[in-house]
Design an enzyme around this catalytic site. Structure first.
Site, PDB file in Angstrom:
ATOM      1  N   ASP A   8       0.704  -0.835  -0.035  1.00  0.00           N
ATOM      2  CA  ASP A   8      -0.484   0.023  -0.056  1.00  0.00           C
ATOM      3  C   ASP A   8       0.815   1.093  -0.277  1.00  0.00           C
ATOM      4  O   ASP A   8       2.514   1.014   0.056  1.00  0.00           O
ATOM      5  CB  ASP A   8      -1.345  -0.510   1.290  1.00  0.00           C
ATOM      6  CG  ASP A   8      -0.361   0.329   2.510  1.00  0.00           C
ATOM      7  OD1 ASP A   8       0.836   0.115   2.120  1.00  0.00           O
ATOM      8  OD2 ASP A   8      -1.095   0.380   3.550  1.00  0.00           O
ATOM      9  N   CYS A  65       3.576  -3.284   3.846  1.00  0.00           N
ATOM     10  CA  CYS A  65       2.074  -1.887   4.085  1.00  0.00           C
ATOM     11  C   CYS A  65       3.194  -1.666   5.393  1.00  0.00           C
ATOM     12  O   CYS A  65       4.576  -1.604   5.448  1.00  0.00           O
ATOM     13  CB  CYS A  65       1.214  -2.375   4.711  1.00  0.00           C
ATOM     14  SG  CYS A  65       0.506  -3.119   5.841  1.00  0.00           S
ATOM     15  N   THR A  67       2.484  -1.619   9.093  1.00  0.00           N
ATOM     16  CA  THR A  67       3.553  -2.718  10.085  1.00  0.00           C
ATOM     17  C   THR A  67       4.001  -4.082   8.920  1.00  0.00           C
ATOM     18  O   THR A  67       4.040  -5.178  10.553  1.00  0.00           O
ATOM     19  CB  THR A  67       1.836  -2.460  10.670  1.00  0.00           C
ATOM     20  OG1 THR A  67       0.681  -3.405  10.097  1.00  0.00           O
ATOM     21  CG2 THR A  67       1.719  -1.805  11.820  1.00  0.00           C
ATOM     22  N   HIS A  98      10.797 -23.331   8.664  1.00  0.00           N
ATOM     23  CA  HIS A  98       9.442 -24.208   9.282  1.00  0.00           C
ATOM     24  C   HIS A  98       7.504 -24.331   8.938  1.00  0.00           C
ATOM     25  O   HIS A  98       7.544 -25.411   9.502  1.00  0.00           O
ATOM     26  CB  HIS A  98       9.514 -23.770  10.999  1.00  0.00           C
ATOM     27  CG  HIS A  98      10.567 -24.072  12.143  1.00  0.00           C
ATOM     28  ND1 HIS A  98      10.964 -24.445  13.111  1.00  0.00           N
ATOM     29  CD2 HIS A  98      11.763 -24.783  11.886  1.00  0.00           C
ATOM     30  CE1 HIS A  98      11.802 -24.654  13.281  1.00  0.00           C
ATOM     31  NE2 HIS A  98      12.971 -24.770  12.442  1.00  0.00           N
ATOM     32  N   HIS A 133       7.666 -31.150  10.015  1.00  0.00           N
ATOM     33  CA  HIS A 133       6.877 -29.717   9.721  1.00  0.00           C
ATOM     34  C   HIS A 133       5.561 -29.973   8.135  1.00  0.00           C
ATOM     35  O   HIS A 133       4.913 -28.832   8.278  1.00  0.00           O
ATOM     36  CB  HIS A 133       7.783 -28.152   9.477  1.00  0.00           C
ATOM     37  CG  HIS A 133       8.891 -28.136  10.147  1.00  0.00           C
ATOM     38  ND1 HIS A 133       8.657 -27.446  11.630  1.00  0.00           N
ATOM     39  CD2 HIS A 133       9.954 -28.015  10.279  1.00  0.00           C
ATOM     40  CE1 HIS A 133       9.414 -27.357  12.504  1.00  0.00           C
ATOM     41  NE2 HIS A 133      10.938 -27.791  11.756  1.00  0.00           N
TER      42      HIS A 133
HETATM   43  C1  RB5 Z   1      -2.122   2.575   6.639  1.00  0.00           C
HETATM   44  O1  RB5 Z   1      -2.423   3.913   7.473  1.00  0.00           O
HETATM   45  C2  RB5 Z   1      -1.678   1.191   7.736  1.00  0.00           C
HETATM   46  O2  RB5 Z   1      -2.667   0.928   8.534  1.00  0.00           O
HETATM   47  C3  RB5 Z   1      -1.203   0.035   7.038  1.00  0.00           C
HETATM   48  O3  RB5 Z   1      -0.182   0.360   5.675  1.00  0.00           O
HETATM   49  C4  RB5 Z   1      -1.283  -0.822   7.737  1.00  0.00           C
HETATM   50  O4  RB5 Z   1       0.266  -0.800   8.466  1.00  0.00           O
HETATM   51  C5  RB5 Z   1      -1.721  -1.738   8.499  1.00  0.00           C
HETATM   52  O5  RB5 Z   1      -1.211  -2.951   8.996  1.00  0.00           O
END
Ligand code: RB5
Length: 160
Positions: A8, A65, A67, A98, A133
Site C-alpha cells: 500500500d 504495508c 506494519t 518451519h 513440519h
Molecule cells: C496504513 O496507514 C496502515 O494502516 C497500513 O499500511 C498497515 O500498517 C495496516 O496493517
C-alpha cells in the site's frame, strides 16, 4: 524464479527498493502495485499478491504495508497462501524453514531498510525443512478448506 510484490502507500518506498534488490539478484518481479504513495487500501494488494502466488503466476510473494500485519491478513485469506510477518532475518528464515511461508510481509514503518533487505535475503536463501513440519503445514492449508464453525471439510455438509 518469479516474485510477486505488492504494497500500500505506507509500504510503497520499501516495495520499490526491495523489488530493485530482487531484480539485482536476477529474479523476475511481478509488480502488483501500488504505483505511488497515494493512499490506497492494503487488502487490495495483499489479495493481488496472494492470488498471483495461488494461481502459480509467481513462485513467491513479497508484501509491504506500514506494519506488514494488515497486508498479511489479507494475503492469508487466499487459499494456498501462507503469509508471514517478519521483523528480522531470523523470523524470516524460520518462516520459510518451519512454516514454508510463500509470502513474506514486512512493515516499512517498523523495520529499517537494511534489516528488511536482510530479512528478504534470509527468507529467499532458506529452504523448507519438511520432516516434522510437513504435516503441520498441511493442517494450516486444510483450514482454508474447512467449515469455519465445525472445522469439517467444506464439501462435507452433514455428520459423517
Ligand atoms: C496504513 O496507514 C496502515 O494502516 C497500513 O499500511 C498497515 O500498517 C495496516 O496493517
Amino acid at each position: 524464479m518469479r516474485i510477486a510484490v505488492g504494497a500500500d502507500h505506507a509500504g510503497f518506498a520499501m516495495k520499490q527498493a526491495l523489488a530493485d534488490h530482487l531484480r539485482g539478484r536476477g529474479l523476475e518481479v511481478i509488480d502488483c502495485g501500488a504505483r505511488s504513495i497515494e493512499p490506497v487500501d492494503y487488502p487490495d494488494f495483499g489479495a493481488a499478491v496472494g492470488r498471483a502466488v495461488a494461481a502459480g503466476h509467481a513462485d513467491l510473494g513479497l508484501c509491504v504495508c506500514g506494519t506488514g500485519i494488515g497486508i498479511a491478513m489479507a494475503a492469508n485469506k487466499i487459499a494456498g497462501v501462507r503469509a508471514a510477518v517478519a521483523h528480522d532475518a531470523t523470523s524470516a528464515r524460520l518462516a520459510r524453514r518451519h512454516n514454508d511461508a510463500n509470502v513474506l510481509c514486512l512493515g516499512e514503518r517498523l523495520v529499517g531498510s537494511e534489516v528488511a533487505r536482510e530479512a528478504l535475503d534470509a527468507w529467499l536463501d532458506a529452504a523448507f525443512e519438511a520432516g516434522r513440519h510437513t504435516a503441520r503445514v498441511a493442517k494450516i492449508d486444510a483450514l482454508a478448506a474447512s467449515d469455519p464453525v465445525t472445522g469439517r471439510p467444506s464439501d462435507q455438509t452433514s455428520e459423517p
